[in-house]
Design a protein around this motif. Structure first.
Motif, PDB file in Angstrom:
ATOM      1  N   ARG A 130       0.713  -0.856  -0.028  1.00  0.00           N
ATOM      2  CA  ARG A 130      -0.126   0.071  -0.065  1.00  0.00           C
ATOM      3  C   ARG A 130       0.960   1.484   0.444  1.00  0.00           C
ATOM      4  O   ARG A 130       0.880   2.006  -0.886  1.00  0.00           O
ATOM      5  CB  ARG A 130      -0.618  -0.053   1.644  1.00  0.00           C
ATOM      6  N   ALA A 131       1.677   1.636   0.941  1.00  0.00           N
ATOM      7  CA  ALA A 131       2.859   2.859   1.132  1.00  0.00           C
ATOM      8  C   ALA A 131       3.919   2.805  -0.443  1.00  0.00           C
ATOM      9  O   ALA A 131       4.406   4.062  -0.327  1.00  0.00           O
ATOM     10  CB  ALA A 131       3.505   2.274   1.912  1.00  0.00           C
ATOM     11  N   ILE A 132       4.423   1.626  -0.864  1.00  0.00           N
ATOM     12  CA  ILE A 132       5.232   1.957  -1.709  1.00  0.00           C
ATOM     13  C   ILE A 132       4.648   1.231  -3.126  1.00  0.00           C
ATOM     14  O   ILE A 132       4.967   1.694  -3.998  1.00  0.00           O
ATOM     15  CB  ILE A 132       6.948   1.327  -1.262  1.00  0.00           C
ATOM     16  N   ALA A 133       4.307   0.422  -3.030  1.00  0.00           N
ATOM     17  CA  ALA A 133       4.225  -0.928  -4.505  1.00  0.00           C
ATOM     18  C   ALA A 133       3.310   0.181  -4.933  1.00  0.00           C
ATOM     19  O   ALA A 133       3.181   0.709  -6.780  1.00  0.00           O
ATOM     20  CB  ALA A 133       3.693  -1.739  -4.538  1.00  0.00           C
ATOM     21  N   LEU A 152      19.670   1.640  -5.774  1.00  0.00           N
ATOM     22  CA  LEU A 152      18.508   1.447  -4.706  1.00  0.00           C
ATOM     23  C   LEU A 152      17.664   1.176  -4.879  1.00  0.00           C
ATOM     24  O   LEU A 152      17.004   0.319  -3.638  1.00  0.00           O
ATOM     25  CB  LEU A 152      18.060   3.240  -4.451  1.00  0.00           C
ATOM     26  N   ALA A 153      16.901   0.750  -5.756  1.00  0.00           N
ATOM     27  CA  ALA A 153      15.595  -0.337  -6.091  1.00  0.00           C
ATOM     28  C   ALA A 153      16.422  -2.157  -5.929  1.00  0.00           C
ATOM     29  O   ALA A 153      15.398  -2.401  -4.791  1.00  0.00           O
ATOM     30  CB  ALA A 153      15.176  -0.402  -7.172  1.00  0.00           C
ATOM     31  N   ALA A 154      16.645  -1.751  -5.846  1.00  0.00           N
ATOM     32  CA  ALA A 154      18.083  -3.518  -6.608  1.00  0.00           C
ATOM     33  C   ALA A 154      18.150  -3.551  -4.787  1.00  0.00           C
ATOM     34  O   ALA A 154      17.803  -4.668  -4.223  1.00  0.00           O
ATOM     35  CB  ALA A 154      19.417  -3.410  -7.077  1.00  0.00           C
ATOM     36  N   GLY A 155      18.649  -3.026  -4.380  1.00  0.00           N
ATOM     37  CA  GLY A 155      19.114  -3.268  -3.041  1.00  0.00           C
ATOM     38  C   GLY A 155      17.932  -3.403  -1.901  1.00  0.00           C
ATOM     39  O   GLY A 155      17.806  -4.076  -0.981  1.00  0.00           O
ATOM     40  N   ALA A 156      16.697  -2.344  -2.159  1.00  0.00           N
ATOM     41  CA  ALA A 156      15.745  -2.247  -1.587  1.00  0.00           C
ATOM     42  C   ALA A 156      14.756  -4.025  -2.059  1.00  0.00           C
ATOM     43  O   ALA A 156      14.313  -4.525  -0.944  1.00  0.00           O
ATOM     44  CB  ALA A 156      15.108  -1.622  -1.580  1.00  0.00           C
ATOM     45  N   ALA A 157      14.988  -4.307  -2.885  1.00  0.00           N
ATOM     46  CA  ALA A 157      14.578  -5.987  -3.368  1.00  0.00           C
ATOM     47  C   ALA A 157      15.290  -6.415  -2.686  1.00  0.00           C
ATOM     48  O   ALA A 157      14.908  -8.060  -1.793  1.00  0.00           O
ATOM     49  CB  ALA A 157      14.517  -6.047  -4.362  1.00  0.00           C
ATOM     50  N   ILE A 158      16.653  -7.230  -3.075  1.00  0.00           N
ATOM     51  CA  ILE A 158      17.275  -8.085  -1.971  1.00  0.00           C
ATOM     52  C   ILE A 158      17.317  -7.528   0.008  1.00  0.00           C
ATOM     53  O   ILE A 158      16.962  -8.862   0.152  1.00  0.00           O
ATOM     54  CB  ILE A 158      18.928  -8.184  -2.588  1.00  0.00           C
ATOM     55  N   MET A 159      17.177  -6.820   0.053  1.00  0.00           N
ATOM     56  CA  MET A 159      17.232  -6.568   1.048  1.00  0.00           C
ATOM     57  C   MET A 159      15.605  -7.525   1.778  1.00  0.00           C
ATOM     58  O   MET A 159      15.140  -8.170   2.559  1.00  0.00           O
ATOM     59  CB  MET A 159      16.803  -5.317   2.215  1.00  0.00           C
ATOM     60  N   LEU A 160      14.659  -7.427   0.813  1.00  0.00           N
ATOM     61  CA  LEU A 160      13.401  -7.504   0.658  1.00  0.00           C
ATOM     62  C   LEU A 160      12.557  -9.088   1.366  1.00  0.00           C
ATOM     63  O   LEU A 160      12.395  -9.486   1.926  1.00  0.00           O
ATOM     64  CB  LEU A 160      11.835  -6.627   0.359  1.00  0.00           C
ATOM     65  N   VAL A 161      13.711  -9.866  -0.090  1.00  0.00           N
ATOM     66  CA  VAL A 161      13.725 -11.092  -0.256  1.00  0.00           C
ATOM     67  C   VAL A 161      14.458 -11.787   1.294  1.00  0.00           C
ATOM     68  O   VAL A 161      14.561 -12.742   1.492  1.00  0.00           O
ATOM     69  CB  VAL A 161      14.096 -11.053  -1.355  1.00  0.00           C
ATOM     70  N   GLY A 162      15.511 -10.916   1.234  1.00  0.00           N
ATOM     71  CA  GLY A 162      15.977 -11.694   2.837  1.00  0.00           C
ATOM     72  C   GLY A 162      15.355 -11.526   4.119  1.00  0.00           C
ATOM     73  O   GLY A 162      15.424 -12.833   4.682  1.00  0.00           O
TER      74      GLY A 162
END
Length: 80
Positions: A25-28, A54-64
């Protein structure tokens, strides 16, 4: 009073489902709406390298984070 408060067990860690819904809701949703609007107008189709990193780093952190929380739940199920 402080001793009583410290003797209480710590609250449970929240499940990632609620946070994932908040993330959507907040980002996607706003980002998707902006991308759709910019692709329809033809402007803003170029993304700078910093934003991409930054988007790639955020995606990696989310998956982790999802993987770590899933592993934690499996360990808790085994211990029970």
């Amino acid at each position: 009073m402080g001793r009583v408060l410290l003797a209480r067990p710590a609250p449970a860690v929240p499940r990632p489902g609620r946070q994932a819904d908040m993330l959507k809701r907040a980002i996607a949703v706003p980002v998707a709406a902006r991308l759709i609007a910019s692709s329809q107008s033809g402007a803003g189709t170029r993304i700078d390298p910093t934003t991409r990193a930054l988007a790639a780093g955020a995606a990696i952190m989310l998956v982790g984070w999802f993987a770590a929380s899933r592993a934690g739940r499996q360990r808790e199920a085994i211990e029970d």
